[in-house]
Design an enzyme around this catalytic site. Structure first.
Site, mmCIF file in Angstrom:
data_model
loop_
_atom_site.group_PDB
_atom_site.id
_atom_site.type_symbol
_atom_site.label_atom_id
_atom_site.label_comp_id
_atom_site.label_asym_id
_atom_site.label_seq_id
_atom_site.Cartn_x
_atom_site.Cartn_y
_atom_site.Cartn_z
ATOM 1 N N GLY A 12 0.877 -1.145 0.027
ATOM 2 C CA GLY A 12 0.037 0.063 0.005
ATOM 3 C C GLY A 12 0.889 1.153 -0.028
ATOM 4 C CD GLN A 50 3.330 5.815 2.421
ATOM 5 O OE1 GLN A 50 2.315 5.176 1.881
ATOM 6 N NE2 GLN A 50 3.998 5.277 3.186
ATOM 7 C CB CYS A 82 4.367 2.280 7.568
ATOM 8 S SG CYS A 82 4.030 3.966 6.496
ATOM 9 C CG LEU A 83 6.899 0.774 1.906
ATOM 10 C CD1 LEU A 83 6.313 1.151 0.121
ATOM 11 C CD2 LEU A 83 7.926 0.113 1.600
ATOM 12 C CG HIS A 108 -1.187 1.764 7.038
ATOM 13 N ND1 HIS A 108 -0.420 1.331 8.078
ATOM 14 C CD2 HIS A 108 -0.505 2.434 6.336
ATOM 15 C CE1 HIS A 108 0.743 1.703 7.952
ATOM 16 N NE2 HIS A 108 0.946 2.466 6.575
ATOM 17 C CD GLU A 109 -1.234 2.857 2.426
ATOM 18 O OE1 GLU A 109 -0.964 3.944 2.325
ATOM 19 O OE2 GLU A 109 -0.664 1.703 2.713
ATOM 20 C CG HIS A 141 -0.057 7.195 5.042
ATOM 21 N ND1 HIS A 141 1.127 7.722 5.556
ATOM 22 C CD2 HIS A 141 0.102 5.851 5.049
ATOM 23 C CE1 HIS A 141 1.826 6.693 6.078
ATOM 24 N NE2 HIS A 141 1.311 5.454 5.630
HETATM 25 C C1 Y12 Z 1 -1.191 -4.247 6.382
HETATM 26 C C2 Y12 Z 1 -0.760 -3.241 7.247
HETATM 27 C C3 Y12 Z 1 -0.283 -2.116 6.760
HETATM 28 C C4 Y12 Z 1 -0.420 -1.889 5.364
HETATM 29 C C5 Y12 Z 1 0.376 -0.544 4.810
HETATM 30 C C6 Y12 Z 1 1.147 -0.744 3.876
HETATM 31 N N1 Y12 Z 1 2.534 -1.317 4.313
HETATM 32 C C7 Y12 Z 1 3.445 -1.389 3.479
HETATM 33 O O1 Y12 Z 1 3.276 -1.746 2.307
HETATM 34 C C8 Y12 Z 1 4.690 -1.760 3.990
HETATM 35 C C9 Y12 Z 1 5.947 -2.183 3.627
HETATM 36 C C10 Y12 Z 1 7.258 -2.608 4.034
HETATM 37 C C11 Y12 Z 1 8.085 -2.963 3.119
HETATM 38 C C12 Y12 Z 1 9.381 -3.382 3.797
HETATM 39 O O2 Y12 Z 1 10.339 -3.834 2.788
HETATM 40 C C13 Y12 Z 1 10.750 -5.071 2.846
HETATM 41 O O3 Y12 Z 1 9.965 -5.899 3.396
HETATM 42 C C14 Y12 Z 1 11.871 -5.626 1.784
HETATM 43 C C15 Y12 Z 1 9.583 -3.046 5.153
HETATM 44 O O4 Y12 Z 1 10.911 -3.452 5.524
HETATM 45 C C16 Y12 Z 1 11.938 -2.314 5.493
HETATM 46 O O5 Y12 Z 1 11.699 -1.281 5.417
HETATM 47 C C17 Y12 Z 1 13.161 -2.881 6.096
HETATM 48 C C18 Y12 Z 1 8.645 -2.460 5.805
HETATM 49 C C19 Y12 Z 1 7.286 -2.098 5.415
HETATM 50 C C20 Y12 Z 1 -0.832 -2.860 4.727
HETATM 51 C C21 Y12 Z 1 -1.408 -4.120 5.143
HETATM 52 CO CO CO Z 2 2.224 3.683 5.621
#
Ligand code: Y12
Ligand code: CO
Length: 175
Positions: free
Chosen positions: A45, A50, A95-96, A137-138, A141
């Site tokens: 997401g 962001q 969260c990214l 979550h989004e 934001h």
């Molecule tokens: C459930 C809860 C929250 C969401 C919101 C969207 N969140 C993400 O897309 C998070 C992504 C994310 C990716 C990461 O990178 C890797 O896994 C390689 C990460 O790790 C690092 O930054 C080191 C952290 C978060 C959607 C559904």
């Molecule tokens: Co986020």
């Protein structure tokens, strides 16, 4: 084009995003760039703020049962509004914009969301499970709210300490 992700504690993440009035080429380019940025960062997401655009735009791409993300399940939401909500659920969110930190957050279990697609057509979706959590979550934001803003006082303090330490370690490993 892959865009740069704005990371906490950047103040832009606190901004309130503005309603989209024009469904034009510029919006389509932003959506395409956000998709490339989200996928190449392993996200499921992403909200426009962001990547530094205070616009009511978000993307969701929930993986399937084989943990694969396909463009067919991409959802683009413009000007989303939650119109119905029920139940409570807890999920360990990430969260990214807050890399390497995950924490339990309470959300509504099921929601109905009205939104517009990239061409301005009105849509409505009923969501539960991971999609419901990701949408909430989004949408947070778009109001300048991060999942870490929902933690208890003591969990937030613990986060600030851990996050500062991680940032310091990151800086040291680069130099
Ligand atoms: C459930 C809860 C929250 C969401 C919101 C969207 N969140 C993400 O897309 C998070 C992504 C994310 C990716 C990461 O990178 C890797 O896994 C390689 C990460 O790790 C690092 O930054 C080191 C952290 C978060 C959607 C559904
Ligand atoms: Co986020």
């Amino acid at each position: 084009m892959k865009l740069t992700i704005v990371e906490y504690p950047d103040k832009r993440l606190k901004e309130k995003s503005k309603t989209i009035e024009r469904f034009d080429k510029e919006l389509h380019q932003l959506l395409d760039d956000m998709y490339e940025t989200m996928i190449s960062s392993n996200g499921i997401g992403l909200a426009a703020i962001q990547v530094g655009h205070a616009k009511r735009v978000l993307l969701l791409n929930i993986p399937d049962e084989n943990d694969e993300q396909s463009i067919e399940s991409l959802i683009e939401m413009i000007n989303p509004v939650i119109t119905q909500k029920s139940g409570v659920t807890t999920y360990q969110e990430g969260c990214l914009s807050v890399p390497s930190f995950y924490e339990d957050v309470d959300r509504h279990e099921s929601i109905t969301v009205n939104y517009q697609d990239r061409d301005g057509n009105t849509k409505s979706i009923e969501a539960d499970g991971l999609l419901s959590i990701a949408i909430q979550h989004e949408i947070d934001h778009l109001q300048g709210i991060l999942f870490i803003d929902k933690l208890s006082y003591s969990r937030r303090k613990k986060f600030e300490k851990e996050y500062k330490r991680m940032q310091k370690e990151k800086k040291c490993s680069k130099s």
